[in-house]
Design a protein around this motif. Structure first.
Motif, PDB file in Angstrom:
ATOM      1  N   PRO A   1     -12.466 -13.398   8.902  1.00 42.77           N
ATOM      2  CA  PRO A   1     -11.367 -13.406   9.870  1.00 42.77           C
ATOM      3  C   PRO A   1     -10.091 -12.812   9.269  1.00 42.77           C
ATOM      4  N   VAL A   2      -9.358 -12.089  10.123  1.00 39.29           N
ATOM      5  CA  VAL A   2      -8.092 -11.490   9.738  1.00 39.29           C
ATOM      6  C   VAL A   2      -7.116 -11.741  10.872  1.00 39.29           C
ATOM      7  N   ALA A   3      -5.922 -12.145  10.540  1.00 38.60           N
ATOM      8  CA  ALA A   3      -4.908 -12.384  11.570  1.00 38.60           C
ATOM      9  C   ALA A   3      -3.998 -11.165  11.672  1.00 38.60           C
ATOM     10  N   ILE A   4      -3.690 -10.780  12.901  1.00 38.59           N
ATOM     11  CA  ILE A   4      -2.717  -9.718  13.123  1.00 38.59           C
ATOM     12  C   ILE A   4      -1.673 -10.238  14.101  1.00 38.59           C
ATOM     13  N   LYS A   5      -0.487  -9.695  14.000  1.00 37.93           N
ATOM     14  CA  LYS A   5       0.581 -10.076  14.909  1.00 37.93           C
ATOM     15  C   LYS A   5       0.802  -8.934  15.883  1.00 37.93           C
ATOM     16  N   ILE A   6       0.705  -9.240  17.174  1.00 39.57           N
ATOM     17  CA  ILE A   6       0.985  -8.262  18.209  1.00 39.57           C
ATOM     18  C   ILE A   6       1.958  -8.877  19.194  1.00 39.57           C
ATOM     19  N   ASP A   7       2.739  -8.019  19.843  1.00 39.57           N
ATOM     20  CA  ASP A   7       3.718  -8.561  20.782  1.00 39.57           C
ATOM     21  C   ASP A   7       3.025  -9.007  22.072  1.00 39.57           C
ATOM     22  N   GLU A   8       3.730  -9.773  22.873  1.00 40.95           N
ATOM     23  CA  GLU A   8       3.158 -10.356  24.085  1.00 40.95           C
ATOM     24  C   GLU A   8       2.719  -9.292  25.082  1.00 40.95           C
ATOM     25  N   ASP A   9       3.455  -8.193  25.161  1.00 42.51           N
ATOM     26  CA  ASP A   9       3.089  -7.133  26.097  1.00 42.51           C
ATOM     27  C   ASP A   9       1.730  -6.542  25.739  1.00 42.51           C
ATOM     28  N   ILE A  10       1.526  -6.216  24.471  1.00 41.57           N
ATOM     29  CA  ILE A  10       0.236  -5.661  24.037  1.00 41.57           C
ATOM     30  C   ILE A  10      -0.858  -6.696  24.243  1.00 41.57           C
ATOM     31  N   LYS A  11      -0.578  -7.931  23.955  1.00 42.20           N
ATOM     32  CA  LYS A  11      -1.571  -8.994  24.127  1.00 42.20           C
ATOM     33  C   LYS A  11      -2.003  -9.090  25.589  1.00 42.20           C
ATOM     34  N   ALA A  12      -1.055  -9.024  26.509  1.00 41.57           N
ATOM     35  CA  ALA A  12      -1.369  -9.098  27.939  1.00 41.57           C
ATOM     36  C   ALA A  12      -2.160  -7.866  28.383  1.00 41.57           C
ATOM     37  N   ARG A  13      -1.758  -6.698  27.908  1.00 46.14           N
ATOM     38  CA  ARG A  13      -2.472  -5.473  28.261  1.00 46.14           C
ATOM     39  C   ARG A  13      -3.901  -5.511  27.734  1.00 46.14           C
ATOM     40  N   LEU A  14      -4.060  -6.001  26.512  1.00 50.83           N
ATOM     41  CA  LEU A  14      -5.373  -6.131  25.913  1.00 50.83           C
ATOM     42  C   LEU A  14      -6.244  -7.085  26.727  1.00 50.83           C
ATOM     43  N   LYS A  15      -5.669  -8.186  27.153  1.00 47.45           N
ATOM     44  CA  LYS A  15      -6.393  -9.174  27.962  1.00 47.45           C
ATOM     45  C   LYS A  15      -6.844  -8.557  29.284  1.00 47.45           C
ATOM     46  N   ARG A  16      -5.936  -7.825  29.949  1.00 50.79           N
ATOM     47  CA  ARG A  16      -6.309  -7.180  31.223  1.00 50.79           C
ATOM     48  C   ARG A  16      -7.445  -6.180  31.019  1.00 50.79           C
ATOM     49  N   LEU A  17      -7.349  -5.390  29.976  1.00 47.62           N
ATOM     50  CA  LEU A  17      -8.388  -4.410  29.696  1.00 47.62           C
ATOM     51  C   LEU A  17      -9.710  -5.091  29.360  1.00 47.62           C
ATOM     52  N   ALA A  18      -9.649  -6.128  28.567  1.00 47.29           N
ATOM     53  CA  ALA A  18     -10.864  -6.865  28.203  1.00 47.29           C
ATOM     54  C   ALA A  18     -11.523  -7.451  29.454  1.00 47.29           C
ATOM     55  N   ASP A  19     -10.718  -8.022  30.342  1.00 48.06           N
ATOM     56  CA  ASP A  19     -11.268  -8.569  31.589  1.00 48.06           C
ATOM     57  C   ASP A  19     -11.916  -7.475  32.426  1.00 48.06           C
ATOM     58  N   ALA A  20     -11.259  -6.318  32.517  1.00 46.20           N
ATOM     59  CA  ALA A  20     -11.786  -5.209  33.312  1.00 46.20           C
ATOM     60  C   ALA A  20     -13.093  -4.682  32.730  1.00 46.20           C
ATOM     61  N   ARG A  21     -13.211  -4.708  31.426  1.00 45.09           N
ATOM     62  CA  ARG A  21     -14.412  -4.197  30.757  1.00 45.09           C
ATOM     63  C   ARG A  21     -15.468  -5.277  30.544  1.00 45.09           C
ATOM     64  N   GLN A  22     -15.145  -6.484  30.939  1.00 42.75           N
ATOM     65  CA  GLN A  22     -16.039  -7.631  30.739  1.00 42.75           C
ATOM     66  C   GLN A  22     -16.404  -7.781  29.259  1.00 42.75           C
TER      67      GLN A  22
ATOM     68  N   SER B   1     -14.511  -9.296  25.364  1.00 42.28           N
ATOM     69  CA  SER B   1     -13.450 -10.168  24.841  1.00 42.28           C
ATOM     70  C   SER B   1     -12.351  -9.308  24.224  1.00 42.28           C
ATOM     71  N   SER B   2     -11.165  -9.867  24.139  1.00 41.35           N
ATOM     72  CA  SER B   2     -10.076  -9.173  23.445  1.00 41.35           C
ATOM     73  C   SER B   2     -10.469  -8.912  22.000  1.00 41.35           C
ATOM     74  N   HIS B   3     -11.132  -9.868  21.402  1.00 41.67           N
ATOM     75  CA  HIS B   3     -11.603  -9.740  20.023  1.00 41.67           C
ATOM     76  C   HIS B   3     -12.515  -8.523  19.881  1.00 41.67           C
ATOM     77  N   TRP B   4     -13.448  -8.342  20.813  1.00 37.32           N
ATOM     78  CA  TRP B   4     -14.356  -7.202  20.758  1.00 37.32           C
ATOM     79  C   TRP B   4     -13.585  -5.895  20.849  1.00 37.32           C
ATOM     80  N   LEU B   5     -12.631  -5.827  21.774  1.00 38.45           N
ATOM     81  CA  LEU B   5     -11.839  -4.605  21.925  1.00 38.45           C
ATOM     82  C   LEU B   5     -11.049  -4.293  20.660  1.00 38.45           C
ATOM     83  N   MET B   6     -10.464  -5.296  20.048  1.00 36.30           N
ATOM     84  CA  MET B   6      -9.688  -5.061  18.827  1.00 36.30           C
ATOM     85  C   MET B   6     -10.588  -4.569  17.693  1.00 36.30           C
ATOM     86  N   ARG B   7     -11.764  -5.187  17.545  1.00 44.98           N
ATOM     87  CA  ARG B   7     -12.693  -4.739  16.506  1.00 44.98           C
ATOM     88  C   ARG B   7     -13.136  -3.303  16.759  1.00 44.98           C
TER      89      ARG B   7
END
Length: 96
Positions: free
Chosen positions: A8-29, A31-37
């Protein structure tokens, strides 16, 4: 990659990127974790290729400086024109 190699590795991202990542992850079915990897893997692969190209370029420049061997732009263009026409030719010989 084996599961024992994953750490595991922790990264810091701002709330806007986090929300955008979540929306994209939901659209692609996915996880946010999968998209980041996936994004990190693609970035590292691309940058390793760029670094290899950069090293090859520097090595070629150094070789040229040492021996002066080269092909002119006209010679390279003529060779590539033949390739485009379907002729499988060896590249022109380098010269001083």
């Amino acid at each position: 990659m084996t599961s024992s190699a994953v750490r595991p590795v922790a990264i810091k991202i701002d709330e806007d990127i986090k929300a955008r990542l979540k929306r994209l992850a939901d659209a692609r079915q996915r996880s946010s974790h999968w998209l980041m990897r996936e994004a990190i893997t693609q970035y590292v692969d691309r940058e390793e290729k760029r670094e290899a190209f950069r090293r090859e370029t520097l090595n070629a420049w150094e070789a040229f400086r040492e021996n002066g061997l080269h092909v002119t732009a006209d010679e390279a263009d003529a060779w590539m024109a033949q390739l485009e026409q379907g002729h499988d030719l060896e590249p022109p010989d380098a010269h001083v």
